[in-house]
Design a protein around this motif. Structure first.
Motif, PDB file in Angstrom:
ATOM      1  N   GLN A  52     -10.210  11.463  -7.969  1.00 35.37           N
ATOM      2  CA  GLN A  52     -10.266  10.005  -8.742  1.00 35.37           C
ATOM      3  C   GLN A  52      -8.728   9.804  -9.123  1.00 35.37           C
ATOM      4  O   GLN A  52      -8.014  10.591 -10.088  1.00 35.37           O
ATOM      5  N   LEU A  53      -8.270   8.274  -8.830  1.00 32.64           N
ATOM      6  CA  LEU A  53      -7.059   8.069  -8.804  1.00 32.64           C
ATOM      7  C   LEU A  53      -6.999   6.396  -8.890  1.00 32.64           C
ATOM      8  O   LEU A  53      -8.032   5.831  -8.516  1.00 32.64           O
ATOM      9  N   ASN A  54      -6.012   5.904  -9.300  1.00 29.60           N
ATOM     10  CA  ASN A  54      -6.011   4.533  -9.497  1.00 29.60           C
ATOM     11  C   ASN A  54      -5.434   3.844  -8.030  1.00 29.60           C
ATOM     12  O   ASN A  54      -4.218   3.479  -8.120  1.00 29.60           O
ATOM     13  N   GLY A  55      -6.307   3.961  -7.030  1.00 28.44           N
ATOM     14  CA  GLY A  55      -5.951   3.492  -5.830  1.00 28.44           C
ATOM     15  C   GLY A  55      -6.903   3.909  -4.893  1.00 28.44           C
ATOM     16  O   GLY A  55      -8.071   4.442  -5.127  1.00 28.44           O
ATOM     17  N   MET A  95       0.464  -1.332  -3.720  1.00 35.32           N
ATOM     18  CA  MET A  95       1.688  -0.711  -3.026  1.00 35.32           C
ATOM     19  C   MET A  95       1.122   0.701  -2.542  1.00 35.32           C
ATOM     20  O   MET A  95       0.230   1.065  -2.972  1.00 35.32           O
ATOM     21  N   GLU A  96       2.065   1.132  -1.569  1.00 38.16           N
ATOM     22  CA  GLU A  96       1.984   2.502  -1.083  1.00 38.16           C
ATOM     23  C   GLU A  96       2.506   3.690  -2.238  1.00 38.16           C
ATOM     24  O   GLU A  96       3.429   3.311  -2.480  1.00 38.16           O
ATOM     25  N   GLY A  97       1.631   4.523  -2.273  1.00 35.27           N
ATOM     26  CA  GLY A  97       2.035   5.463  -3.285  1.00 35.27           C
ATOM     27  C   GLY A  97       2.732   6.512  -2.495  1.00 35.27           C
ATOM     28  O   GLY A  97       2.668   6.655  -1.453  1.00 35.27           O
ATOM     29  N   THR A  98       3.706   7.275  -3.473  1.00 39.38           N
ATOM     30  CA  THR A  98       4.632   8.237  -2.844  1.00 39.38           C
ATOM     31  C   THR A  98       3.683   9.466  -3.009  1.00 39.38           C
ATOM     32  O   THR A  98       3.330  10.006  -4.251  1.00 39.38           O
ATOM     33  N   ILE A  99       3.501  10.354  -1.883  1.00 35.83           N
ATOM     34  CA  ILE A  99       2.619  11.461  -1.949  1.00 35.83           C
ATOM     35  C   ILE A  99       3.309  12.752  -1.825  1.00 35.83           C
ATOM     36  O   ILE A  99       4.354  12.761  -1.273  1.00 35.83           O
ATOM     37  N   ASP A 100       3.113  13.790  -2.605  1.00 34.88           N
ATOM     38  CA  ASP A 100       3.784  14.999  -2.671  1.00 34.88           C
ATOM     39  C   ASP A 100       2.882  16.127  -2.459  1.00 34.88           C
ATOM     40  O   ASP A 100       2.032  16.123  -3.730  1.00 34.88           O
ATOM     41  N   GLY A 101       2.649  16.683  -1.520  1.00 29.19           N
ATOM     42  CA  GLY A 101       1.636  17.632  -1.410  1.00 29.19           C
ATOM     43  C   GLY A 101       1.997  19.404  -1.838  1.00 29.19           C
ATOM     44  O   GLY A 101       1.394  20.237  -1.875  1.00 29.19           O
ATOM     45  N   PHE A 102       3.325  19.192  -2.186  1.00 26.30           N
ATOM     46  CA  PHE A 102       4.192  20.480  -2.704  1.00 26.30           C
ATOM     47  C   PHE A 102       4.718  20.468  -4.002  1.00 26.30           C
ATOM     48  O   PHE A 102       6.051  20.668  -4.038  1.00 26.30           O
ATOM     49  N   VAL A 161       0.339  12.071  -6.671  1.00 21.87           N
ATOM     50  CA  VAL A 161       0.917  10.694  -6.058  1.00 21.87           C
ATOM     51  C   VAL A 161       1.660  10.173  -7.296  1.00 21.87           C
ATOM     52  O   VAL A 161       1.281  10.303  -8.459  1.00 21.87           O
ATOM     53  N   ALA A 162       3.198   9.840  -7.143  1.00 23.89           N
ATOM     54  CA  ALA A 162       4.063   9.549  -7.946  1.00 23.89           C
ATOM     55  C   ALA A 162       3.483   8.518  -8.977  1.00 23.89           C
ATOM     56  O   ALA A 162       3.973   8.373 -10.099  1.00 23.89           O
ATOM     57  N   ALA A 199      -1.904  15.721   5.608  1.00 27.14           N
ATOM     58  CA  ALA A 199      -0.938  14.629   6.711  1.00 27.14           C
ATOM     59  C   ALA A 199      -1.554  13.534   7.062  1.00 27.14           C
ATOM     60  O   ALA A 199      -0.811  12.376   7.123  1.00 27.14           O
ATOM     61  N   ALA A 200      -2.975  13.377   6.965  1.00 22.80           N
ATOM     62  CA  ALA A 200      -3.470  12.232   7.627  1.00 22.80           C
ATOM     63  C   ALA A 200      -3.698  11.139   6.231  1.00 22.80           C
ATOM     64  O   ALA A 200      -4.044  10.003   6.484  1.00 22.80           O
ATOM     65  N   VAL A 201      -3.316  11.927   4.850  1.00 20.09           N
ATOM     66  CA  VAL A 201      -3.623  10.829   3.905  1.00 20.09           C
ATOM     67  C   VAL A 201      -2.407   9.889   3.403  1.00 20.09           C
ATOM     68  O   VAL A 201      -1.405  10.346   3.732  1.00 20.09           O
ATOM     69  N   SER A 202      -3.112   8.640   3.207  1.00 19.48           N
ATOM     70  CA  SER A 202      -2.161   7.842   2.572  1.00 19.48           C
ATOM     71  C   SER A 202      -2.797   7.131   1.555  1.00 19.48           C
ATOM     72  O   SER A 202      -3.936   7.114   1.442  1.00 19.48           O
ATOM     73  N   VAL A 203      -2.167   6.873   0.296  1.00 20.78           N
ATOM     74  CA  VAL A 203      -2.871   5.990  -0.717  1.00 20.78           C
ATOM     75  C   VAL A 203      -2.276   4.750  -1.224  1.00 20.78           C
ATOM     76  O   VAL A 203      -0.914   4.590  -1.120  1.00 20.78           O
ATOM     77  N   HIS A 204      -3.193   3.730  -1.255  1.00 25.00           N
ATOM     78  CA  HIS A 204      -2.501   2.327  -1.858  1.00 25.00           C
ATOM     79  C   HIS A 204      -3.039   2.294  -3.129  1.00 25.00           C
ATOM     80  O   HIS A 204      -4.078   2.309  -3.806  1.00 25.00           O
ATOM     81  N   VAL A 205      -1.983   2.261  -4.008  1.00 26.56           N
ATOM     82  CA  VAL A 205      -1.962   2.345  -5.573  1.00 26.56           C
ATOM     83  C   VAL A 205      -2.307   0.997  -6.056  1.00 26.56           C
ATOM     84  O   VAL A 205      -1.497  -0.203  -5.705  1.00 26.56           O
ATOM     85  N   HIS A 206      -2.983   1.019  -6.896  1.00 31.62           N
ATOM     86  CA  HIS A 206      -3.460  -0.359  -7.538  1.00 31.62           C
ATOM     87  C   HIS A 206      -2.467  -0.522  -8.785  1.00 31.62           C
ATOM     88  O   HIS A 206      -1.268   0.037  -8.631  1.00 31.62           O
TER      89      HIS A 206
END
Length: 275
Positions: free
Chosen positions: A135-138, A1-8, A72-73, A194-201
């Motif tokens: 280091q994250l789960n994704g 699943m796609e992670g919800t990213i918050d940079g602020f 990442v939420a 802004a180029a970052v996206s995370v696919h969470v495991h």
């Protein structure tokens, strides 16, 4: 699943603090370079090295202060210690290459282009190496166009900063250049983010790494202390405090035997004697 990213995560606190650190490092670095131009007899390698370390630490500190606000939420974010330290070394060394090129070669088109390209690519490498330390789960992925845009911004910002370093002399112009540099470096960072996206495991997996605050905050203490100490050195250096004219006036008078008073005074005395 796609992670919800918050940079602020902490609102404007982390961007503002990151911008301040980038400006501080830039201001100190620019003044150190100016120091070598005002007095060619000074220990140029030492001042250039101090300037490179100041700019590199400022950029690195800016990056990781900004990353404290990144989350990442669906998973916690930690950092690999070795890669994080390596990114600091890359920032200082590569910025040093650019600073030494313009410090010894000047602001000629060829030297400035080479120094700006090397420094800009080094800043971008520092950023993405710091991102690789996450280091994250994704899995982290990047939008190629936005990554390329961030690299262009880094090269342009580095070239402008190095040009300002060898062409500005006054304190206010250096301060203005450091503000522009801080804005450009921060803009590069947030463009790259802004180029970052995370696919969470699997979100049920356990976490084994350090959190961003528990690891980054202690690591930031060293570079921040270095910047403060560098600031003290720059603030109390007589040449940078008095300026070129005041610093060189006694030396010029001693070499030439000329009085330090204005030349009009003897003429005034002669006019009185004629009366």
């Amino acid at each position: 699943m796609e992670g919800t990213i918050d940079g602020f995560r902490y609102g404007a606190v982390t961007p503002a603090a990151a911008f301040v650190m980038a400006c501080l490092g830039g201001a100190l670095g620019l003044r150190c370079i100016v120091r070598t131009l005002l007095n060619p007899a000074s220990f140029k390698p030492g001042w250039l090295a101090l300037g490179a370390a100041s700019i590199g630490c400022g950029i690195w500190t800016m990056h990781f202060i900004a990353m404290i606000g990144f989350q990442v939420a669906q998973t916690r974010v930690g950092y690999h210690v070795g890669l994080t330290v390596l990114s600091l070394a890359v920032a200082v060394v590569v910025v040093g290459v650019g600073v030494f090129i313009v410090g010894y070669r000047g602001a000629g088109r060829a030297a400035l282009s080479l120094a700006g390209a090397v420094t800009g690519l080094g800043v971008a490498a520092m950023h993405y190496l710091g991102m690789a330390a996450m280091q994250l789960n994704g899995v982290v992925s990047y939008a190629p166009f936005t990554v390329a845009l961030s690299v262009v911004i880094a090269v342009a910002a580095a070239t402008a900063a190095l040009w300002a370093a060898v062409t500005t002399r006054g304190f206010l112009t250096s301060l203005g250049a450091s503000l522009v540099m801080g804005l450009a470096v921060s803009g590069m960072h947030y463009t790259a983010m802004a180029a970052v996206s995370v696919h969470v495991h699997d979100t049920t997996a356990s976490w084994t790494g350090d959190t961003a605050t528990s690891l980054l905050l202690p690591m930031l203490i060293g570079p921040v202390i270095f910047l403060l100490l560098a600031g003290v050195v720059v603030m109390f250096d007589p040449l940078l405090v008095l300026g070129d004219g005041e610093w060189n006036r006694p030396a010029r008078s001693a070499r030439t035997g000329a009085p330090s008073q204005p030349a009009e005074r003897p003429a005034t005395v002669r006019s009185w004697s004629r009366e």
